[in-house]
Design a protein around this motif. Structure first.
Motif, PDB file in Angstrom:
ATOM      1  N   LEU A  48      18.277 105.329  36.120  1.00 46.49           N
ATOM      2  CA  LEU A  48      17.273 104.372  35.656  1.00 46.49           C
ATOM      3  C   LEU A  48      17.148 103.199  36.618  1.00 46.49           C
ATOM      4  O   LEU A  48      16.040 102.717  36.882  1.00 46.49           O
ATOM      5  N   SER A  49      18.253 102.733  37.150  1.00 49.13           N
ATOM      6  CA  SER A  49      18.204 101.624  38.109  1.00 49.13           C
ATOM      7  C   SER A  49      17.367 102.013  39.328  1.00 49.13           C
ATOM      8  O   SER A  49      16.533 101.221  39.806  1.00 49.13           O
ATOM      9  N   ARG A  50      17.558 103.220  39.819  1.00 52.09           N
ATOM     10  CA  ARG A  50      16.756 103.667  40.967  1.00 52.09           C
ATOM     11  C   ARG A  50      15.280 103.753  40.603  1.00 52.09           C
ATOM     12  O   ARG A  50      14.413 103.318  41.367  1.00 52.09           O
ATOM     13  N   ARG A  51      14.993 104.296  39.418  1.00 55.08           N
ATOM     14  CA  ARG A  51      13.599 104.480  39.016  1.00 55.08           C
ATOM     15  C   ARG A  51      12.918 103.144  38.726  1.00 55.08           C
ATOM     16  O   ARG A  51      11.697 103.038  38.811  1.00 55.08           O
ATOM     17  N   LEU A  52      13.706 102.120  38.399  1.00 56.09           N
ATOM     18  CA  LEU A  52      13.165 100.782  38.148  1.00 56.09           C
ATOM     19  C   LEU A  52      13.276  99.890  39.381  1.00 56.09           C
ATOM     20  O   LEU A  52      13.158  98.661  39.279  1.00 56.09           O
ATOM     21  N   SER A  53      13.524 100.477  40.518  1.00 55.71           N
ATOM     22  CA  SER A  53      13.643  99.724  41.785  1.00 55.71           C
ATOM     23  C   SER A  53      14.699  98.637  41.699  1.00 55.71           C
ATOM     24  O   SER A  53      14.543  97.549  42.263  1.00 55.71           O
ATOM     25  N   GLY A  54      15.771  98.932  40.965  1.00 61.29           N
ATOM     26  CA  GLY A  54      16.886  97.999  40.870  1.00 61.29           C
ATOM     27  C   GLY A  54      16.806  97.010  39.732  1.00 61.29           C
ATOM     28  O   GLY A  54      17.739  96.210  39.544  1.00 61.29           O
ATOM     29  N   ALA A  55      15.743  97.021  38.949  1.00 65.24           N
ATOM     30  CA  ALA A  55      15.565  96.033  37.885  1.00 65.24           C
ATOM     31  C   ALA A  55      16.274  96.465  36.603  1.00 65.24           C
ATOM     32  O   ALA A  55      15.654  96.700  35.559  1.00 65.24           O
ATOM     33  N   LEU A  56      17.581  96.600  36.678  1.00 59.85           N
ATOM     34  CA  LEU A  56      18.410  96.929  35.523  1.00 59.85           C
ATOM     35  C   LEU A  56      19.698  96.128  35.620  1.00 59.85           C
ATOM     36  O   LEU A  56      20.369  96.151  36.649  1.00 59.85           O
ATOM     37  N   ALA A  57      20.028  95.413  34.555  1.00 60.12           N
ATOM     38  CA  ALA A  57      21.239  94.587  34.545  1.00 60.12           C
ATOM     39  C   ALA A  57      21.950  94.718  33.210  1.00 60.12           C
ATOM     40  O   ALA A  57      21.315  94.869  32.160  1.00 60.12           O
ATOM     41  N   LEU A  58      23.272  94.648  33.260  1.00 56.95           N
ATOM     42  CA  LEU A  58      24.088  94.592  32.049  1.00 56.95           C
ATOM     43  C   LEU A  58      24.298  93.130  31.682  1.00 56.95           C
ATOM     44  O   LEU A  58      24.614  92.308  32.540  1.00 56.95           O
ATOM     45  N   ARG A  75      25.226  97.178  39.933  1.00 54.51           N
ATOM     46  CA  ARG A  75      25.191  96.079  40.895  1.00 54.51           C
ATOM     47  C   ARG A  75      24.805  94.743  40.267  1.00 54.51           C
ATOM     48  O   ARG A  75      25.201  93.695  40.749  1.00 54.51           O
ATOM     49  N   ASP A  76      23.999  94.762  39.220  1.00 52.42           N
ATOM     50  CA  ASP A  76      23.528  93.526  38.600  1.00 52.42           C
ATOM     51  C   ASP A  76      24.122  93.386  37.206  1.00 52.42           C
ATOM     52  O   ASP A  76      24.079  94.327  36.402  1.00 52.42           O
ATOM     53  N   ALA A  77      24.670  92.212  36.911  1.00 53.98           N
ATOM     54  CA  ALA A  77      25.269  91.983  35.597  1.00 53.98           C
ATOM     55  C   ALA A  77      25.434  90.488  35.364  1.00 53.98           C
ATOM     56  O   ALA A  77      25.601  89.713  36.309  1.00 53.98           O
ATOM     57  N   ALA A  78      25.388  90.112  34.101  1.00 57.82           N
ATOM     58  CA  ALA A  78      25.767  88.766  33.671  1.00 57.82           C
ATOM     59  C   ALA A  78      26.952  88.925  32.742  1.00 57.82           C
ATOM     60  O   ALA A  78      26.888  89.681  31.772  1.00 57.82           O
ATOM     61  N   GLY A  79      28.057  88.254  33.059  1.00 55.84           N
ATOM     62  CA  GLY A  79      29.258  88.323  32.243  1.00 55.84           C
ATOM     63  C   GLY A  79      29.520  87.028  31.520  1.00 55.84           C
ATOM     64  O   GLY A  79      28.918  85.994  31.822  1.00 55.84           O
ATOM     65  N   TRP A  85      27.660  85.666  36.911  1.00 57.85           N
ATOM     66  CA  TRP A  85      26.395  86.311  37.283  1.00 57.85           C
ATOM     67  C   TRP A  85      26.569  87.053  38.588  1.00 57.85           C
ATOM     68  O   TRP A  85      27.161  86.535  39.537  1.00 57.85           O
ATOM     69  N   ARG A  86      26.065  88.287  38.656  1.00 59.39           N
ATOM     70  CA  ARG A  86      26.168  89.096  39.867  1.00 59.39           C
ATOM     71  C   ARG A  86      24.815  89.728  40.158  1.00 59.39           C
ATOM     72  O   ARG A  86      24.169  90.284  39.272  1.00 59.39           O
ATOM     73  N   LEU A  87      24.405  89.653  41.416  1.00 60.57           N
ATOM     74  CA  LEU A  87      23.130  90.201  41.844  1.00 60.57           C
ATOM     75  C   LEU A  87      23.354  91.022  43.108  1.00 60.57           C
ATOM     76  O   LEU A  87      24.009  90.568  44.050  1.00 60.57           O
ATOM     77  N   ASN A  88      22.838  92.256  43.122  1.00 55.82           N
ATOM     78  CA  ASN A  88      23.005  93.144  44.280  1.00 55.82           C
ATOM     79  C   ASN A  88      24.475  93.315  44.664  1.00 55.82           C
ATOM     80  O   ASN A  88      24.825  93.400  45.841  1.00 55.82           O
ATOM     81  N   GLY A  89      25.342  93.351  43.664  1.00 52.22           N
ATOM     82  CA  GLY A  89      26.759  93.572  43.906  1.00 52.22           C
ATOM     83  C   GLY A  89      27.515  92.343  44.347  1.00 52.22           C
ATOM     84  O   GLY A  89      28.730  92.408  44.583  1.00 52.22           O
ATOM     85  N   ARG A  90      26.848  91.197  44.463  1.00 48.31           N
ATOM     86  CA  ARG A  90      27.518  89.973  44.922  1.00 48.31           C
ATOM     87  C   ARG A  90      27.574  88.962  43.785  1.00 48.31           C
ATOM     88  O   ARG A  90      26.586  88.730  43.090  1.00 48.31           O
TER      89      ARG A  90
END
Length: 248
Positions: A48-58, A75-79, A85-90
């Motif tokens: 799903l992340s690939r199909r949404l061009s990366g616009a998927l976050a936990l 790669r994207d998550a808010a804890g 907060w993490r964006l693009n694995g960073r």
């Protein structure tokens, strides 16, 4: 509420998908460490992340480190309810943790109450009482007293057999809004799926942004406009989206 399983998927490739973890993606367990990740779920999320061009976050109350242990490829998550907060694995700038002395005090007071599990996090603290539900009033009173006396602005989140103390500036709604300002998410339709009272702020933000809010479970009022019955249904719904033909 309408059944989210019947959402017409015509525009789903324009979504920005935000997913809570416990009680939404994963079935609840007696303790946070006891949850199980179904073997097929990571592949569905990655697809799903690939199909949404990366616009998927936990978007979770768990810390980023705990999210990464469960879903190492996300790669994207808010804890910690948006305090981390993490964006693009960073890892990105988040909210400073609250003082160890305050966490020590809360943990010590809670430890004196049988049947309470204290979960300490970098930016918050959770008091679980699933093993002794009659403790609810006692735990809530303790947490409210801490918030009143704390020199640092805190607020309470009342979840399913848990009370969480978080920095006042944190919140899942604010985390979603922050993601929506990023290039991969900007201009998309925000969709947030969550199950608990702690997700209501996220539902409100998504509704305000003209998105789709989906509550998992039932039995209480919610700002969400759509409904899925349980985590298994959520997983089947996500798998269905991931299996749609590329042109759908």
């Amino acid at each position: 509420m309408n059944d989210a399983f019947e959402l017409t998927p015509r525009d789903w490739k324009d979504w920005a998908l935000f997913l809570d973890i416990d009680g939404t993606l994963l079935d609840l367990a007696p303790t946070p460490d006891a949850v199980l990740v179904p073997s097929t779920l990571p592949a569905v999320l990655n697809g799903l992340s690939r199909r949404l061009s990366g616009a998927l976050a936990l978007i979770s109350g768990r810390e980023l480190a705990a999210i990464e242990r469960l879903f190492p490829e996300m790669r994207d998550a808010a804890g910690a309810h948006g305090a981390q907060w993490r964006l693009n694995g960073r890892g990105m700038d988040g909210i400073d943790g609250w003082p160890r002395s305050l966490a020590d005090e809360v943990a010590a007071r809670a430890a004196a109450i049988a049947g309470v599990l204290v979960e300490r996090k970098a930016c918050s603290l959770s008091l679980h009482y699933r093993d002794n539900l009659p403790l609810a009033d006692t735990i809530h009173a303790l947490a409210e007293d801490v918030v009143r006396r704390s020199p640092h602005p805190l607020r309470l989140l009342h979840g399913k057999a848990v009370v969480e103390l978080i920095p006042d500036a944190a919140g899942k709604g604010r985390a979603i809004e922050r993601f929506m300002a990023e290039p991969a998410y900007r201009g998309r339709i925000p969709v947030f799926v969550g199950d608990d009272v702690t997700d209501e702020e996220g539902f409100a933000s998504v509704n305000r942004l003209g998105g789709i809010s989906i509550h998992v479970g039932g039995g209480r009022p919610t700002a969400a406009r759509f409904h899925l019955s349980d985590p298994e249904t959520v997983r089947r719904w996500l798998a269905r989206l991931n299996d749609l033909p590329r042109g759908a």
